[in-house]
Each structure stands twice: as structure tokens, then as C-alpha cells.
Scaffold this active site. Structure first.
Site, PDB file in Angstrom:
ATOM      1  N   GLU A 113      -4.573   4.186   6.209  1.00 24.87           N
ATOM      2  CA  GLU A 113      -4.245   3.810   4.827  1.00 24.87           C
ATOM      3  C   GLU A 113      -4.638   4.865   3.786  1.00 24.87           C
ATOM      4  O   GLU A 113      -3.825   5.186   2.932  1.00 24.87           O
ATOM      5  CB  GLU A 113      -4.899   2.450   4.541  1.00 24.87           C
ATOM      6  CG  GLU A 113      -4.256   1.714   3.385  1.00 24.87           C
ATOM      7  CD  GLU A 113      -4.849   2.141   2.073  1.00 24.87           C
ATOM      8  OE1 GLU A 113      -4.090   2.447   1.154  1.00 24.87           O
ATOM      9  OE2 GLU A 113      -6.089   2.187   1.975  1.00 24.87           O
TER      10      GLU A 113
ATOM     11  N   ARG B 171       0.835  -1.218   0.000  1.00 23.72           N
ATOM     12  CA  ARG B 171       0.000   0.000   0.000  1.00 23.72           C
ATOM     13  C   ARG B 171       0.871   1.269   0.000  1.00 23.72           C
ATOM     14  O   ARG B 171       0.541   2.264   0.650  1.00 23.72           O
ATOM     15  CB  ARG B 171      -0.945   0.041   1.202  1.00 23.72           C
ATOM     16  CG  ARG B 171      -2.009  -1.003   1.182  1.00 23.72           C
ATOM     17  CD  ARG B 171      -2.965  -0.849   0.006  1.00 23.72           C
ATOM     18  NE  ARG B 171      -4.069  -1.775   0.140  1.00 23.72           N
ATOM     19  CZ  ARG B 171      -4.019  -3.056  -0.233  1.00 23.72           C
ATOM     20  NH1 ARG B 171      -2.921  -3.545  -0.799  1.00 23.72           N
ATOM     21  NH2 ARG B 171      -5.059  -3.834  -0.072  1.00 23.72           N
TER      22      ARG B 171
ATOM     23  N   SER C 200     -10.367  -0.268   3.208  1.00 20.11           N
ATOM     24  CA  SER C 200      -9.662  -0.447   4.488  1.00 20.11           C
ATOM     25  C   SER C 200      -9.155   0.899   4.986  1.00 20.11           C
ATOM     26  O   SER C 200      -8.518   1.634   4.240  1.00 20.11           O
ATOM     27  CB  SER C 200      -8.450  -1.356   4.308  1.00 20.11           C
ATOM     28  OG  SER C 200      -8.847  -2.616   3.847  1.00 20.11           O
TER      29      SER C 200
HETATM   30  N1  EPU Z   1     -11.021 -10.387  10.091  1.00 17.81           N
HETATM   31  C1  EPU Z   1     -11.573 -10.187  11.335  1.00 17.81           C
HETATM   32  N2  EPU Z   1     -12.644  -9.348  11.444  1.00 17.81           N
HETATM   33  C2  EPU Z   1     -13.175  -8.714  10.360  1.00 17.81           C
HETATM   34  C3  EPU Z   1     -12.627  -8.943   9.096  1.00 17.81           C
HETATM   35  C4  EPU Z   1     -11.536  -9.772   8.966  1.00 17.81           C
HETATM   36  O1  EPU Z   1     -11.129 -10.744  12.323  1.00 17.81           O
HETATM   37  O2  EPU Z   1     -14.127  -7.960  10.564  1.00 17.81           O
HETATM   38  C5  EPU Z   1      -9.841 -11.249   9.976  1.00 17.81           C
HETATM   39  C6  EPU Z   1     -10.170 -12.632   9.471  1.00 17.81           C
HETATM   40  O3  EPU Z   1      -9.380 -13.541  10.185  1.00 17.81           O
HETATM   41  C7  EPU Z   1      -9.713 -12.613   8.043  1.00 17.81           C
HETATM   42  C8  EPU Z   1      -8.566 -11.617   8.071  1.00 17.81           C
HETATM   43  O4  EPU Z   1      -8.928 -10.682   9.083  1.00 17.81           O
HETATM   44  O5  EPU Z   1      -9.259 -13.868   7.619  1.00 17.81           O
HETATM   45  C9  EPU Z   1      -8.356 -10.906   6.755  1.00 17.81           C
HETATM   46  O6  EPU Z   1      -9.563 -10.295   6.352  1.00 17.81           O
HETATM   47  P1  EPU Z   1      -9.804  -9.936   4.808  1.00 17.81           P
HETATM   48  O7  EPU Z   1      -9.531 -11.114   3.928  1.00 17.81           O
HETATM   49  O8  EPU Z   1     -11.132  -9.291   4.699  1.00 17.81           O
HETATM   50  O9  EPU Z   1      -8.650  -8.916   4.465  1.00 17.81           O
HETATM   51  P2  EPU Z   1      -8.070  -7.602   5.202  1.00 17.81           P
HETATM   52  O10 EPU Z   1      -6.691  -7.893   5.644  1.00 17.81           O
HETATM   53  O11 EPU Z   1      -9.009  -7.071   6.214  1.00 17.81           O
HETATM   54  C10 EPU Z   1      -6.973  -6.765   3.006  1.00 17.81           C
HETATM   55  C11 EPU Z   1      -6.849  -5.485   2.252  1.00 17.81           C
HETATM   56  C12 EPU Z   1      -8.107  -5.244   1.455  1.00 17.81           C
HETATM   57  C13 EPU Z   1      -8.287  -6.392   0.489  1.00 17.81           C
HETATM   58  C14 EPU Z   1      -8.392  -7.692   1.305  1.00 17.81           C
HETATM   59  C15 EPU Z   1      -8.464  -8.925   0.427  1.00 17.81           C
HETATM   60  C16 EPU Z   1      -5.403  -4.007   3.510  1.00 17.81           C
HETATM   61  C17 EPU Z   1      -5.293  -2.810   4.381  1.00 17.81           C
HETATM   62  N3  EPU Z   1      -6.619  -4.382   3.184  1.00 17.81           N
HETATM   63  O12 EPU Z   1      -8.017  -6.601   3.962  1.00 17.81           O
HETATM   64  O13 EPU Z   1      -7.906  -4.074   0.707  1.00 17.81           O
HETATM   65  O14 EPU Z   1      -9.452  -6.242  -0.295  1.00 17.81           O
HETATM   66  O15 EPU Z   1      -7.207  -7.835   2.117  1.00 17.81           O
HETATM   67  O16 EPU Z   1      -7.227  -9.136  -0.167  1.00 17.81           O
HETATM   68  O17 EPU Z   1      -4.382  -4.569   3.112  1.00 17.81           O
HETATM   69  C18 EPU Z   1      -8.154  -1.694   0.813  1.00 17.81           C
HETATM   70  O18 EPU Z   1      -6.923  -1.619   0.778  1.00 17.81           O
HETATM   71  O19 EPU Z   1      -8.875  -0.661   0.843  1.00 17.81           O
HETATM   72  C19 EPU Z   1      -8.772  -3.008   0.824  1.00 17.81           C
HETATM   73  C20 EPU Z   1     -10.091  -3.169   0.959  1.00 17.81           C
END
Ligand code: EPU
Length: 338
Positions: free
Chosen positions: A334, A166, A238
Site C-alpha cells: 500500500e 487507496r 497498513s
Molecule cells: N483482523 C485480523 N487480525 C488483525 C487485525 C484485523 O484478523 O491483526 C481482521 C478482523 O477480523 C477485523 C478485520 O481484520 O475485523 C479488519 O480489521 P481493521 O478494522 O483493523 O481494518 P483493516 O482492514 O486491517 C483498514 C484500513 C486502515 C483503516 C482501517 C479502519 C486498509 C489497507 N487499511 O484496515 O487504514 O484504518 O481499515 O477503517 O484499507 C491505512 O491505510 O494505512 C490504514 C491504517
């Protein structure tokens, strides 16, 4: 020439958080040929330049001094077909998701994992958009733009873009200096579907050999389920980056918080799921002063309609404080704070 800056322009509809914001001056750039005149206008009045793409990764203040440019330039062209890749140029103002669909339909594969990300092509390199196991950096051949001070065109190859998680030079040393006009992608002819990201693998688990169309459909389905549509519930994706810690720090955290969501990195460090940390601090679904934390994804802050940048940033600060207190981890915001 279609250059007519407006004064005191309302940008509420130009940022996906739907925050109230007034630009001192604002103009839409349909044609990059208008950029020299635009930059002259700003220079002659001593106005700072600010650029908005889809406005999907910014927190706008209530008043934006200077000249805001909304990039609206369009055009997608296949520049070259080499034995290795399709080389495709897209104008900064192209909306990202339709561009992904267009590439997919042409048989230029690879971008499917990045489907449905809001925003424009020109904004994508700034935060090196990434999702479901892939980052934009993987596909960028070069970024073309105009130096905001000299007005000269400039081309950066992928290495010069300084891509990280990012992050890029466009957010760092070149912030405010380079106005991105086009992005050139090298989409590998032999791109094979990338399906290792846990949520994506789970979505595809019924298929023996998922292809690019399956990945596209799965990513769209997950995002529709987990992430609020900004047109219905204003948000900027995010709101915090996922923190990356050393393996030693990770083992200490894991001992104390078994089940902490994480991804081992190639360099031995460990990326933690900020959403998991925020949820454990009790914020999921929380609401105050017209803003809140999304009920299905704790990393997404939303504006219920009456929110302001001040209310949003105050909530973000409280979330950061609680994660720091509980886990000893600092969360970094972010989106770009304008
Ligand atoms: N999780 C929780 N609570 C929640 C949501 C998620 O505990 O409410 C935990 C779960 O264990 C899950 C893990 O967090 O397995 C990861 O969640 P998710 O796959 O939704 O991904 P994220 O890390 O929250 C990142 C990116 C997103 C991208 C997704 C999918 C960042 C800051 N965010 O989110 O990007 O779509 O992975 O690859 O890296 C963005 O940058 O705006 C964005 C949406």
C-alpha cells in the site's frame, strides 16, 4: 523567498517508518510562491523531483537522488458556505489530524471518521485515505497543484482525481507530474454520523444516538488501541491493501476458510481483510532484522529501530509469498515505494 536546498539531507526523521535515507538535495516548501524557483533549480541541474508530506505512507530507499521537497505550507480557509456544504481549502502542508479537529470544532462535520490518520492534507488524496467507513474522496471538491514539468498551476475536480480504494491519478498517471499545493473540501452541512463500520459500531454501542463528537472520540480510541503511534514505534499504517475478489472466488474461499473476514462491496465483489490473512499465516508479532509485524494489527509492519528498507521489503515479500501459497491471493503493497 526562502529557497535554499540542502545537499545530502538526512530524512530519517522525515519518514514515519524511521528508515535511514539520505536525499541528494532537499528543501522545505513553506510558501508555494517558492515553487517556480525550486522547479527551475531542479530543471537546470536535471534533478528528478520527489515530494514528501508527513512521510507516513512511503518506503524510502537509503539514497534518494534528485531534489526532495518537504511540503510545509500552512493555511485553512472557509471559501464559501452554500446551502449544501462548507467549502474549505487547506494547504498541502497542514498536518491531517489537527485539520480534522479544526473542522470538527468549527462545526464543519464529516471528517471525524478519518481522525488520527498520520500525514498531511496534501498527501491525503494520493492514496485516498480512508477509515471506519469513509474515504477522503467523499469530501474532495478539487485538488490544486503545480505541474512539475511546466511549472503551471493546475486544478482537478473530484472526477479527474480518479479516486479508488487507496488509489488516485496522483499515484497513477500523474505520479511525479503534479505537486499538490491545496485541497478543497466540500463538507456537507447535513452530514450525519457514519457509524456502520463494525469496529466503530461496537465502540459506540452504548450510545442511543451518537453524534459527530462521539464518532471522533470513538475513532481516536480505536486507533490508539489498535494502531502503533509512529512516534513510539515507527510504521506506515497498513502495509498491504485489502484484496478485492469476485463473489465466486469469495464463496470458494469461504467454504475452505469459514469465518474469513470480509466486506461485501456495492459492485457485488467482496473485500477481504488482509490482516486476517496475514494473521492466519502466523505473522502477527513476528520480528526479524530490526523489523516486524505489529502484535495488535497484522497489517502494520514496524521498524524496531535498526530496520532498513531492504529488511522491510524482504519481510513484506515473505508475507506476500505465504498468503499467496496458503490462500492463492496476491497482496499489494500500500505505501508508495520511492
Ligand atoms: N483482523 C485480523 N487480525 C488483525 C487485525 C484485523 O484478523 O491483526 C481482521 C478482523 O477480523 C477485523 C478485520 O481484520 O475485523 C479488519 O480489521 P481493521 O478494522 O483493523 O481494518 P483493516 O482492514 O486491517 C483498514 C484500513 C486502515 C483503516 C482501517 C479502519 C486498509 C489497507 N487499511 O484496515 O487504514 O484504518 O481499515 O477503517 O484499507 C491505512 O491505510 O494505512 C490504514 C491504517
Amino acid at each position: 523567498m526562502n529557497f535554499l536546498p540542502g545537499a545530502e539531507v538526512d530524512l530519517r526523521g522525515s519518514n514515519t517508518l524511521g528508515l535511514p535515507a539520505i536525499a541528494q538535495w532537499c528543501t522545505d516548501i513553506q510558501d508555494t510562491a517558492d515553487l517556480p524557483a525550486t522547479l527551475d533549480f531542479a530543471r537546470s541541474r536535471g534533478l528528478a523531483i520527489r515530494v514528501l508530506g508527513g512521510g507516513s505512507n512511503v518506503v524510502l530507499p537509503e539514497r534518494l537522488p534528485g531534489l526532495t521537497l518537504r511540503m510545509r505550507s500552512r493555511g485553512i480557509a472557509l471559501l464559501e458556505e452554500t446551502s449544501l456544504a462548507y467549502v474549505v481549502r487547506a494547504a498541502a502542508g497542514e498536518p491531517w489530524h489537527p485539520f480534522v479537529l479544526h473542522c470538527h470544532q468549527q462545526g464543519w462535520h464529516g471528517l471525524e471518521n478519518l481522525a488520527l490518520i498520520p500525514g498531511t492534507v496534501g498527501a491525503a488524496p494520493i492514496q485516498n485515505i480512508g477509515a471506519y467507513g469513509l474515504e477522503l474522496a467523499h469530501f474532495v471538491q478539487e485538488v490544486r497543484g503545480v505541474d512539475t514539468q511546466s511549472g503551471e498551476p493546475r486544478t482537478l475536480d473530484a472526477a479527474a482525481c480518479g479516486f479508488g480504494y487507496r488509489h488516485s491519478v496522483f499515484k497513477g498517471s500523474l505520479a511525479g507530474r503534479l505537486l499538490i499545493t491545496d485541497v478543497v473540501f466540500a463538507l456537507p452541512r447535513a452530514a450525519s454520523p457514519v457509524t456502520h463500520y463494525a469496529a466503530l459500531a461496537a465502540e459506540l454501542s452504548g450510545l442511543a444516538a451518537p453524534d459527530h463528537a462521539d464518532v471522533l472520540a470513538a475513532v481516536i480510541a480505536i486507533r490508539r488501541r489498535r494502531l502503533p503511534d509512529p512516534d513510539l514505534l515507527p510504521n506506515a499504517g497498513s502495509f498491504f491493501k485489502n484484496p478485492v475478489v469476485s463473489s465466486a472466488e469469495f464463496w470458494q474461499l469461504e467454504a475452505r476458510w469459514p469465518g474469513i473476514a470480509h466486506w461485501p462491496q456495492e459492485d457485488g465483489r467482496v473485500k477481504l481483510a488482509a490482516a486476517w490473512l496475514v494473521e492466519r499465516c502466523g505473522w502477527k508479532g513476528y520480528r526479524e532484522h530490526g523489523v516486524g509485524v505489529h502484535e495488535a494489527q497484522a497489517l502494520v509492519l514496524v521498524n524496531f529501530g535498526a530496520g532498513t528498507a531492504a529488511a522491510l521489503l524482504a519481510l513484506a515479500r515473505r508475507i506476500q509469498d505465504s498468503v499467496l501459497q496458503r490462500f492463492g491471493l496476491g497482496l499489494e503493497i500500500e505505501p508508495v515505494l520511492c
